[in-house]
Enzyme design. Structure first.
Site, PDB file in Angstrom:
ATOM      1  N   ARG A   1      27.995  29.093  46.729  1.00  0.00           N
ATOM      2  CA  ARG A   1      29.260  28.727  46.054  1.00  0.00           C
ATOM      3  C   ARG A   1      29.381  29.268  44.635  1.00  0.00           C
ATOM      4  NH1 ARG A   1      28.178  23.738  48.449  1.00  0.00           N
ATOM      5  NH2 ARG A   1      29.286  23.546  50.423  1.00  0.00           N
TER       6      ARG A   1
ATOM      7  N   HIS B   1      52.276  52.032  42.875  1.00  0.00           N
ATOM      8  CA  HIS B   1      51.306  51.719  43.926  1.00  0.00           C
ATOM      9  C   HIS B   1      51.915  51.447  45.296  1.00  0.00           C
ATOM     10  CE1 HIS B   1      48.473  51.632  40.661  1.00  0.00           C
ATOM     11  NE2 HIS B   1      47.477  51.310  41.462  1.00  0.00           N
TER      12      HIS B   1
ATOM     13  N   HIS C   1      50.131  53.991  47.227  1.00  0.00           N
ATOM     14  CA  HIS C   1      49.105  53.476  48.131  1.00  0.00           C
ATOM     15  C   HIS C   1      49.376  53.914  49.566  1.00  0.00           C
ATOM     16  CE1 HIS C   1      46.534  50.021  49.734  1.00  0.00           C
ATOM     17  NE2 HIS C   1      45.758  50.975  49.267  1.00  0.00           N
TER      18      HIS C   1
HETATM   19 ZN    ZN Z   1      45.426  51.518  41.149  1.00  0.00          ZN
END
Ligand code: ZN
Ligand code: NAD
Length: 342
Positions: A102, A224, A228
């Protein structure tokens, strides 16, 4: 805490201020050869965890190896993990540390420009899963991020230039004055320590205001959405493969075009962006027959809501709006504009 200083000062100071039961350092073969020698003598006895470099290694299998080695070395929750590498090591090593028992203490020592100005700030950690990027992960702020531009001296030039795309992005979305400064200079002549300091301040400011990306943080996605999609589309083809920043450069041109079409950029502003990005990164070959697949890939974007594709678009230089719906037709026009550039 992000500290931009010589690592020979920042790392000993951090270690002296804390007490850890054990220390592990995560490296890949490149950072083991080039970056580890710069910190090895600054560390107490430690476990070295070496993984293979590359995005294709950012998997559950590699995460298992890291957890296994922490378990073998009997790490308890008072241990420290030091992630020494680019964004792959930072995201995955951080994820492993944040989830082991954790949560162990961990610090990031980013060694690529991209990880120094982007990946190591903002607390996003994770791994890829079933081909989906950063599909499994958590938000967790590291105990420290220690940045030193000295590490960049061994970075291949294409990787350095790729990281510079995020610096350009930070200027375009948040600081018009700094954009004027950087665009007067070739990317090879930039002062990295100064630009890292500037970029980190912008990313920290935005992510502190909106740590879990409910709103404002989305401006960091400028360039992006299409960028992307372009990166993902060409991933399959080794000859055409683009580094992240190279794809984002194409993404910033196409998305600046979408701003320009909305009259949120003047012709002059738009032209300065286009010409500087083209001069720095050249033009990626994106044939017209690939547009439909690229446009389809934008639907995978985590910023979307339902079927609508939403972009972060410039609203003048140094300012950015988010959640702007963009149609497939407009994306097609933006890609066609890009392909027509010379
Ligand atoms: Zn980036
Ligand atoms: N967490 C975030 O907010 C965030 C933001 C942006 C990107 N990322 C992630 O970052 C990753 C990309 O990061 P990256 O561009 O740093 O890639 P990377 O970690 O793959 O590093 C690029 C290459 O450079 C090598 N390298 C690293 N430092 C070196 C040095 N100093 N000298 C020589 N070689 C060196 C690495 O071994 C690797 O081969 C992606 O997985 C992406 O998802 C995360």
């Amino acid at each position: 805490m992000v500290k931009i200083a010589p690592i020979t000062e920042s790392l000993p100071a951090f270690l002296a201020a804390h007490s850890f039961s054990q220390v592990a350092v995560v490296v890949d073969e490149h950072t083991k050869a080039h970056s580890y020698p710069l910190i090895q003598s600054l560390l107490p006895a430690h476990t070295l965890i070496e993984i293979k470099s590359g995005e294709s290694e950012k998997t559950l299998d590699t995460a298992s190896l890291i957890w296994e080695q922490l378990t073998e070395a009997a790490f308890d929750r008072h241990g420290l993990v030091i992630n020494l590498g680019g964004g792959v090591i930072g995201d995955m090593g951080g994820f492993c540390a944040a989830t082991y028992k954790r949560g162990l203490n961990f610090i990031q020592i980013p060694t690529t420009l991209l990880s120094q100005v982007d990946a190591s700030v903002g607390g996003k950690l994770g791994i890829d899963f079933h081909g989906l990027k950063n599909h499994i992960g958590v938000f967790r702020i590291p105990d420290a991020v220690l940045i030193d531009a000295t590490f960049l001296q061994t970075l291949p030039w294409r990787e350095l230039r790729s990281g510079y795309a995020e610096v350009i992005k930070h200027c375009l979305i948040a600081d018009a004055q700094q954009w004027e400064v950087i665009r007067q200079k070739d990317w090879r002549e930039q002062d990295w320590t100064e630009l890292i300091t500037h970029s980190v301040a912008i990313k920290e400011n935005v992510t502190t205001q909106d740590p879990t990306e409910k709103g404002l943080r989305k401006i960091l996605n400028f360039g992006h959405t299409l960028g992307h999609a372009i990166e993902t589309y060409f991933l399959e083809d080794p000859a055409k493969r683009l580094l992240h920043g190279e794809a984002i450069a194409a993404g910033m041109i196409t998305e600046a075009y979408l701003s320009y079409q909305r009259e949120w950029l003047t012709t002059e502003e738009f032209e300065t962006i286009t010409s500087y990005l083209l001069a720095t990164y050249g033009k990626a070959e994106i044939p017209a027959e690939t547009y439909p697949s690229i446009i389809e890939l934008t639907a995978q974007d985590k910023k979307n809501r339902g079927k609508e594709i939403r972009f972060s678009l410039l609203n003048g230089l140094g300012s950015c709006r988010f959640d702007i719906p963009v149609s497939s037709e407009e994306m097609h026009q933006a890609l066609a504009f890009y392909s027509g550039l010379s």
